[in-house]
Design a protein around this motif. Structure first.
Motif, mmCIF file in Angstrom:
data_model
loop_
_atom_site.group_PDB
_atom_site.id
_atom_site.type_symbol
_atom_site.label_atom_id
_atom_site.label_comp_id
_atom_site.label_asym_id
_atom_site.label_seq_id
_atom_site.Cartn_x
_atom_site.Cartn_y
_atom_site.Cartn_z
ATOM 1 N N LEU A 35 -6.588 -10.741 61.229
ATOM 2 C CA LEU A 35 -7.131 -9.388 61.363
ATOM 3 C C LEU A 35 -7.411 -8.795 59.995
ATOM 4 O O LEU A 35 -8.455 -8.179 59.766
ATOM 5 N N GLY A 36 -6.463 -8.988 59.055
ATOM 6 C CA GLY A 36 -6.649 -8.482 57.699
ATOM 7 C C GLY A 36 -7.844 -9.103 57.001
ATOM 8 O O GLY A 36 -8.554 -8.444 56.231
ATOM 9 N N LEU A 37 -8.106 -10.386 57.257
ATOM 10 C CA LEU A 37 -9.254 -11.068 56.677
ATOM 11 C C LEU A 37 -10.574 -10.553 57.240
ATOM 12 O O LEU A 37 -11.608 -10.590 56.580
ATOM 13 N N THR A 38 -10.539 -10.072 58.474
ATOM 14 C CA THR A 38 -11.771 -9.718 59.188
ATOM 15 C C THR A 38 -12.152 -8.251 59.060
ATOM 16 O O THR A 38 -13.331 -7.913 58.893
ATOM 17 N N ASN A 39 -11.172 -7.363 59.104
ATOM 18 C CA ASN A 39 -11.429 -5.940 59.312
ATOM 19 C C ASN A 39 -12.308 -5.311 58.233
ATOM 20 O O ASN A 39 -13.372 -4.744 58.526
ATOM 21 N N THR A 40 -11.884 -5.375 56.969
ATOM 22 C CA THR A 40 -12.637 -4.723 55.899
ATOM 23 C C THR A 40 -14.017 -5.345 55.684
ATOM 24 O O THR A 40 -15.007 -4.610 55.568
ATOM 25 N N PRO A 41 -14.147 -6.679 55.642
ATOM 26 C CA PRO A 41 -15.495 -7.266 55.522
ATOM 27 C C PRO A 41 -16.429 -6.864 56.660
ATOM 28 O O PRO A 41 -17.628 -6.679 56.444
ATOM 29 N N VAL A 42 -15.888 -6.711 57.862
ATOM 30 C CA VAL A 42 -16.710 -6.283 58.997
ATOM 31 C C VAL A 42 -17.283 -4.891 58.742
ATOM 32 O O VAL A 42 -18.480 -4.642 58.909
ATOM 33 N N PHE B 53 -14.137 -16.965 59.903
ATOM 34 C CA PHE B 53 -12.876 -17.633 59.559
ATOM 35 C C PHE B 53 -11.690 -16.748 59.941
ATOM 36 O O PHE B 53 -10.690 -17.243 60.486
ATOM 37 N N GLY B 54 -11.798 -15.435 59.671
ATOM 38 C CA GLY B 54 -10.728 -14.505 60.045
ATOM 39 C C GLY B 54 -10.505 -14.485 61.547
ATOM 40 O O GLY B 54 -9.361 -14.480 62.022
ATOM 41 N N LEU B 55 -11.599 -14.495 62.318
ATOM 42 C CA LEU B 55 -11.481 -14.530 63.776
ATOM 43 C C LEU B 55 -10.819 -15.832 64.234
ATOM 44 O O LEU B 55 -9.992 -15.823 65.154
ATOM 45 N N PHE B 56 -11.185 -16.937 63.586
ATOM 46 C CA PHE B 56 -10.574 -18.220 63.927
ATOM 47 C C PHE B 56 -9.065 -18.183 63.672
ATOM 48 O O PHE B 56 -8.275 -18.699 64.481
ATOM 49 N N ILE B 57 -8.646 -17.558 62.562
ATOM 50 C CA ILE B 57 -7.219 -17.457 62.228
ATOM 51 C C ILE B 57 -6.481 -16.603 63.261
ATOM 52 O O ILE B 57 -5.343 -16.898 63.637
ATOM 53 N N ILE B 58 -7.128 -15.527 63.742
ATOM 54 C CA ILE B 58 -6.517 -14.723 64.812
ATOM 55 C C ILE B 58 -6.246 -15.603 66.024
ATOM 56 O O ILE B 58 -5.155 -15.584 66.603
ATOM 57 N N GLY B 59 -7.250 -16.394 66.419
ATOM 58 C CA GLY B 59 -7.089 -17.288 67.568
ATOM 59 C C GLY B 59 -5.995 -18.305 67.349
ATOM 60 O O GLY B 59 -5.211 -18.603 68.268
ATOM 61 N N LEU B 60 -5.906 -18.837 66.132
ATOM 62 C CA LEU B 60 -4.857 -19.796 65.812
ATOM 63 C C LEU B 60 -3.481 -19.146 65.912
ATOM 64 O O LEU B 60 -2.517 -19.754 66.402
ATOM 65 N N GLY B 61 -3.398 -17.886 65.471
ATOM 66 C CA GLY B 61 -2.146 -17.140 65.612
ATOM 67 C C GLY B 61 -1.743 -16.971 67.061
ATOM 68 O O GLY B 61 -0.563 -17.084 67.425
ATOM 69 N N PHE B 62 -2.735 -16.733 67.922
ATOM 70 C CA PHE B 62 -2.452 -16.593 69.357
ATOM 71 C C PHE B 62 -1.937 -17.905 69.944
ATOM 72 O O PHE B 62 -1.041 -17.900 70.792
ATOM 73 N N ILE B 63 -2.495 -19.015 69.497
ATOM 74 C CA ILE B 63 -2.018 -20.313 69.988
ATOM 75 C C ILE B 63 -0.560 -20.527 69.581
ATOM 76 O O ILE B 63 0.266 -20.994 70.380
ATOM 77 N N LEU C 221 -16.120 -15.746 70.190
ATOM 78 C CA LEU C 221 -16.819 -14.741 69.390
ATOM 79 C C LEU C 221 -16.919 -15.166 67.927
ATOM 80 O O LEU C 221 -17.889 -14.827 67.240
ATOM 81 N N ALA C 222 -15.919 -15.914 67.432
ATOM 82 C CA ALA C 222 -15.990 -16.452 66.070
ATOM 83 C C ALA C 222 -17.174 -17.403 65.942
ATOM 84 O O ALA C 222 -17.915 -17.388 64.936
ATOM 85 N N PHE C 223 -17.373 -18.227 66.964
ATOM 86 C CA PHE C 223 -18.493 -19.175 66.958
ATOM 87 C C PHE C 223 -19.832 -18.440 66.945
ATOM 88 O O PHE C 223 -20.723 -18.750 66.133
ATOM 89 N N PHE C 224 -19.981 -17.447 67.826
ATOM 90 C CA PHE C 224 -21.245 -16.708 67.884
ATOM 91 C C PHE C 224 -21.477 -15.886 66.622
ATOM 92 O O PHE C 224 -22.624 -15.703 66.179
ATOM 93 N N SER C 225 -20.392 -15.378 66.036
ATOM 94 C CA SER C 225 -20.514 -14.652 64.773
ATOM 95 C C SER C 225 -21.019 -15.582 63.674
ATOM 96 O O SER C 225 -21.912 -15.227 62.894
ATOM 97 N N LEU C 226 -20.460 -16.782 63.618
ATOM 98 C CA LEU C 226 -20.896 -17.769 62.624
ATOM 99 C C LEU C 226 -22.361 -18.134 62.833
ATOM 100 O O LEU C 226 -23.144 -18.239 61.868
ATOM 101 N N MET C 227 -22.771 -18.310 64.094
ATOM 102 C CA MET C 227 -24.160 -18.641 64.388
ATOM 103 C C MET C 227 -25.090 -17.488 63.993
ATOM 104 O O MET C 227 -26.216 -17.711 63.515
ATOM 105 N N GLN D 155 -19.074 -15.222 50.771
ATOM 106 C CA GLN D 155 -19.947 -14.500 51.698
ATOM 107 C C GLN D 155 -19.163 -13.994 52.922
ATOM 108 O O GLN D 155 -18.322 -14.724 53.467
ATOM 109 N N PRO D 156 -19.469 -12.783 53.382
ATOM 110 C CA PRO D 156 -18.857 -12.269 54.618
ATOM 111 C C PRO D 156 -19.143 -13.156 55.821
ATOM 112 O O PRO D 156 -18.347 -13.236 56.754
#
Length: 503
Positions: free
Chosen positions: A369-376, A332-342, A486-492, A325-326
């Motif tokens: 970003l690749g995980l998020t962009n197309t599904p969005v 998850f993609g947004l979370f990975i972006i944040g992890l990359g920033f850390i 934003l990943a959290f609010f998107s999930l909610m 599911q998207p």
């Protein structure tokens, strides 16, 4: 004959997509060069990028309506001509104000190009297989422009000059125009709605004033009458925009779509990408060239680690969206972006920081970003009725551009504040508030030698390099925390567990 003309049309659309992508990702690499050659300050560098993104936002929704009414081919031709002229003016600019104004014109025509491309492909290719193939090729070329833009910009500066980063598009525009005239079919929508002029104006004024307040507030004084007036205009314009869109018969923003959980979740995904990944790309070349002292080619190559995963990962993202599911994949993609920033935060703070210490973080952020962009994109348009897909796509693109423009400004403010904090703690000089701010902005823009006038003993610029590294650690953390929120609010919003229960 029809197949040949379709090939020509597809080539013209792909060239336009390439130009649009390049003008977003190749320009950041030359910002340090522009600061030196055109004697621009830090705010000027921000506006070189923001003029483009804000202009795109102002024209996106209007172009769709105008193209439907007067003809997609006709509007496409006008946008290509204007893009070529604006690119020519950019390349011939001798001052920052001229470059910023021409970038605004370039952004308006670029946004018009982008909207026309989708409409033309949809009309030109009627078969499902043909259309899927055409959009697939278009997506690859568009992604290549974004992904390879940094190294292309670096190579152009090294081999030719910064002017050709813009002038090359004047040449490509002529070629694209010839292809359009010989391959693209004209199409209109006889049921096209009226242009929402009031909605476009109020939203544009609100975004522009907010961005102006963030970028110029330190110079004008955040508590000054001018600044308070500007932010008041921004708030009032946004309120007027909401009232307008809820009252007129054919709004460009139908707020009822926000009640659709999948649409709202996808929109938060759009905002998350442009809250963190894309605005940071504007500043990453400054870090590579100023803090790590790389040349433009090396900086461009280093940036490939940040952008190339965005080209490789999308096919996997589509498979994951089908399987999980998207509503799971996008957060998850947004979370990975944040992890990359850390990881980038740790890499930039390393004792001997280099592109290698930044590599794990840049690769992971690009993967997210690749995980998020197309599904969005697919979810935002697929979660509404087909008759409202154009409006949904327009809201998605507007959310991206608005988030990008605002966060370019915010990240710039945070970077300068971080540099200022470090300098005040480590420089024993007597400066007033304006002098401290001016020095911080110069260093944040990549002018490391400016510290020699204040502190002659720091001949190597070690304090300046440390200051810019410290400032970058601030904006990296801002990007990480912001995208995770934003990943959290998107999930909610998606609440994928509800879908699982209903199944």
């Amino acid at each position: 004959m029809i197949a040949f003309k379709n090939t020509i049309a597809l080539t013209s659309v792909c060239l336009a997509a390439l130009m649009f992508g390049l003008e977003i990702s190749s320009v950041p690499v030359i910002l340090p060069t522009l600061e030196k050659v055109l004697h621009g300050n830090f705010n000027d560098l921000q506006w070189v990028m923001n003029a483009y993104t804000i202009a795109c936002t102002t024209i996106l929704m209007a172009t769709g309506t105008l193209a439907d009414r007067f003809g997609r081919k006709q509007v496409f031709i006008i946008s290509i001509i204007m893009f070529g002229i604006a690119s020519l003016i950019c390349g011939l600019s001798q001052t920052m104000p001229v470059l910023i104004i021409s970038r605004f014109l370039q952004g308006m025509s670029g946004g018009a190009m982008l909207i026309c491309q989708v409409a033309i492909l949809s009309h030109q290719f009627t078969g499902s297989k043909e259309r899927a193939r055409a959009f697939g090729i278009w997506g690859i070329v568009f992604g290549a422009g974004l992904g390879f833009g940094p190294i292309i910009g670096g190579l152009i500066v090294a081999v030719l000059s910064w002017e050709w980063v813009f002038l090359i598009h004047a040449v490509l525009s002529v070629l694209t125009l010839l292809l359009i005239l010989n391959g693209v079919q004209e199409s209109k929508n006889p049921e096209a709605k009226r242009l929402d002029v009031l909605g476009i104006m109020t939203l544009s004024v609100s975004v522009f004033c907010l961005t102006f307040f963030i970028t110029q507030g330190t110079t004008l004084g955040f508590h000054s009458t001018i600044s308070i007036t500007i932010i008041t205009i921004s708030v009032l314009s946004f309120i007027a925009f909401i009232i307008t869109e809820n009252k007129i018969q054919h709004p460009m923003f139908d707020f009822s779509v926000f009640r659709i959980r999948n649409f709202s979740g996808a929109l938060l995904g759009s905002m998350g990408m442009n809250f963190s990944f894309w605005p940071f790309m504007i500043y990453l070349p400054i870090y590579f060239q100023s803090a790590l002292q790389y040349d433009s080619i090396t900086a461009g190559l280093s940036l490939l680690c940040y952008t190339l995963p965005t080209l490789v990962i999308p096919p996997f993202a589509e498979r994951l969206s089908i399987r999980y599911q998207p509503g799971v994949v996008i957060p998850f993609g947004l979370f990975i972006i944040g992890l990359g920033f850390i990881l980038m935060w740790f890499g930039s703070s390393a004792e001997h920081a280099s592109w290698l210490t930044m590599l794990p973080g840049t690769l992971l952020a690009g993967t997210g970003l690749g995980l998020t962009n197309t599904p969005v994109t697919n979810t935002s348009t697929g979660s509404v009725a087909s008759t409202r897909a154009g409006m949904a796509s327009g809201i998605d693109m507007s959310a991206r551009m608005i988030s990008l423009a605002i966060n370019i400004a915010i990240m710039g403010f945070i970077l300068v504040s971080g540099v200022l904090s470090y300098l005040r703690s480590n420089l024993s000089v007597n400066l007033n508030a304006l002098e401290w701010r001016s020095l911080s902005e110069k260093i944040a823009a990549g002018n490391i030698t400016s510290i020699h006038q204040i502190s002659p003993l720091d001949s190597s610029g070690s304090i300046a390099h440390a200051a810019i590294t410290y400032g970058f650690s601030w904006i990296i953390l801002y990007g990480a925390i912001g995208v995770w929120i934003l990943a959290f609010f998107s999930l909610m919003s998606f609440s994928p567990w509800k879908n699982s229960v209903s199944k």
